[in-house]
Design an enzyme around this catalytic site. Sequence first.
Site, PDB file in Angstrom:
ATOM      1  N   ASP A 101      58.587   2.554  39.262  1.00  0.00           N
ATOM      2  CA  ASP A 101      59.268   3.568  38.474  1.00  0.00           C
ATOM      3  C   ASP A 101      58.447   3.787  37.190  1.00  0.00           C
ATOM      4  O   ASP A 101      57.446   4.493  37.220  1.00  0.00           O
ATOM      5  CB  ASP A 101      60.690   3.036  38.224  1.00  0.00           C
ATOM      6  CG  ASP A 101      61.608   4.025  37.565  1.00  0.00           C
ATOM      7  OD1 ASP A 101      61.933   5.047  38.181  1.00  0.00           O
ATOM      8  OD2 ASP A 101      62.020   3.769  36.416  1.00  0.00           O
ATOM      9  N   ARG A 163      71.691  -3.019  49.613  1.00  0.00           N
ATOM     10  CA  ARG A 163      70.356  -3.527  49.970  1.00  0.00           C
ATOM     11  C   ARG A 163      70.159  -3.551  51.480  1.00  0.00           C
ATOM     12  O   ARG A 163      69.052  -3.395  51.967  1.00  0.00           O
ATOM     13  CB  ARG A 163      70.170  -4.962  49.455  1.00  0.00           C
ATOM     14  CG  ARG A 163      70.025  -5.080  47.956  1.00  0.00           C
ATOM     15  CD  ARG A 163      69.487  -6.463  47.615  1.00  0.00           C
ATOM     16  NE  ARG A 163      69.713  -6.816  46.221  1.00  0.00           N
ATOM     17  CZ  ARG A 163      68.919  -6.457  45.218  1.00  0.00           C
ATOM     18  NH1 ARG A 163      67.857  -5.720  45.444  1.00  0.00           N
ATOM     19  NH2 ARG A 163      69.191  -6.832  43.981  1.00  0.00           N
TER      20      ARG A 163
HETATM   21  P1  IMP Z   1      59.627  -0.284  36.674  1.00  0.00           P
HETATM   22  O1  IMP Z   1      59.265  -1.546  35.971  1.00  0.00           O
HETATM   23  O2  IMP Z   1      60.236   0.721  35.747  1.00  0.00           O
HETATM   24  O3  IMP Z   1      58.491   0.292  37.469  1.00  0.00           O
HETATM   25  O4  IMP Z   1      60.818  -0.617  37.619  1.00  0.00           O
HETATM   26  C1  IMP Z   1      60.647  -1.186  38.830  1.00  0.00           C
HETATM   27  C2  IMP Z   1      61.930  -1.860  39.271  1.00  0.00           C
HETATM   28  O5  IMP Z   1      63.089  -1.094  38.940  1.00  0.00           O
HETATM   29  C3  IMP Z   1      61.934  -1.978  40.772  1.00  0.00           C
HETATM   30  O6  IMP Z   1      61.471  -3.253  41.132  1.00  0.00           O
HETATM   31  C4  IMP Z   1      63.383  -1.832  41.120  1.00  0.00           C
HETATM   32  O7  IMP Z   1      64.005  -3.098  41.119  1.00  0.00           O
HETATM   33  C5  IMP Z   1      63.982  -1.029  40.019  1.00  0.00           C
HETATM   34  N1  IMP Z   1      64.154   0.376  40.416  1.00  0.00           N
HETATM   35  C6  IMP Z   1      63.463   1.434  39.954  1.00  0.00           C
HETATM   36  N2  IMP Z   1      63.884   2.573  40.526  1.00  0.00           N
HETATM   37  C7  IMP Z   1      64.842   2.213  41.395  1.00  0.00           C
HETATM   38  C8  IMP Z   1      65.656   2.962  42.322  1.00  0.00           C
HETATM   39  O8  IMP Z   1      65.578   4.202  42.474  1.00  0.00           O
HETATM   40  N3  IMP Z   1      66.543   2.242  43.034  1.00  0.00           N
HETATM   41  C9  IMP Z   1      66.670   0.889  42.938  1.00  0.00           C
HETATM   42  N4  IMP Z   1      65.930   0.163  42.101  1.00  0.00           N
HETATM   43  C10 IMP Z   1      65.025   0.827  41.320  1.00  0.00           C
END
Ligand code: IMP
Length: 175
Positions: A101, A163
Amino acid sequence: MAETIRQLISEEDVDRRIYELAEKISADYAGKSIRLVGILNGATFFLCELAKRITVPVSIDFMQASSYGGATESSGTVRIKKDLDESVEDLDVIIVEDIVDSGRTLAFLGDFLKGKKAASIRYCTLLDKPSRRVVDLKSDYTGFEIPDLFVVGYGMDYDQKYRNLPYIGVIEFTD
Ligand code: IMP
Ligand code: MG
């Protein structure tokens, strides 16, 4: 508020794409072995399916980073909740994630494993939301790029639910 799940990517399409990723990884790592480091909890379903289809020797370990909790927005800081069990020194590591994300989690864990002297580090994620990126992080192996939607299933949760859905769905809220 009621939650409904709309299918975004079918079970068949996810399975087919994981098979393609495993073929690519197996070719890229021919003659080597791989340490897959899965990010708990979301990446577990993906990691199992991927590992089963990789044809070079694979070992696995897991880490857990701070997560969203019940919300759908990241807090901006990453914390390690569970460290590796085994050393990655001199190993070819692929960090396996469910979804990228902002990119903060993988960027942080990648730097962490570099500090642990892995021979090489690559990133493999089932899903990527490139429009959400806030740090410079490029996945080496990506299943699907998706728009800015909150998705569940295939290991991914909303408030620890959904999940176990065998497909990837978008969560929609109605009153
Ligand atoms: P980042 O550090 O912002 O890249 O977030 C990554 C983490 O956020 C992933 O490992 C997921 O656990 C969670 N995450 C981000 N987007 C989603 C989503 O659309 N659904 C579920 N979990 C998400
Ligand atoms: Mg996660």
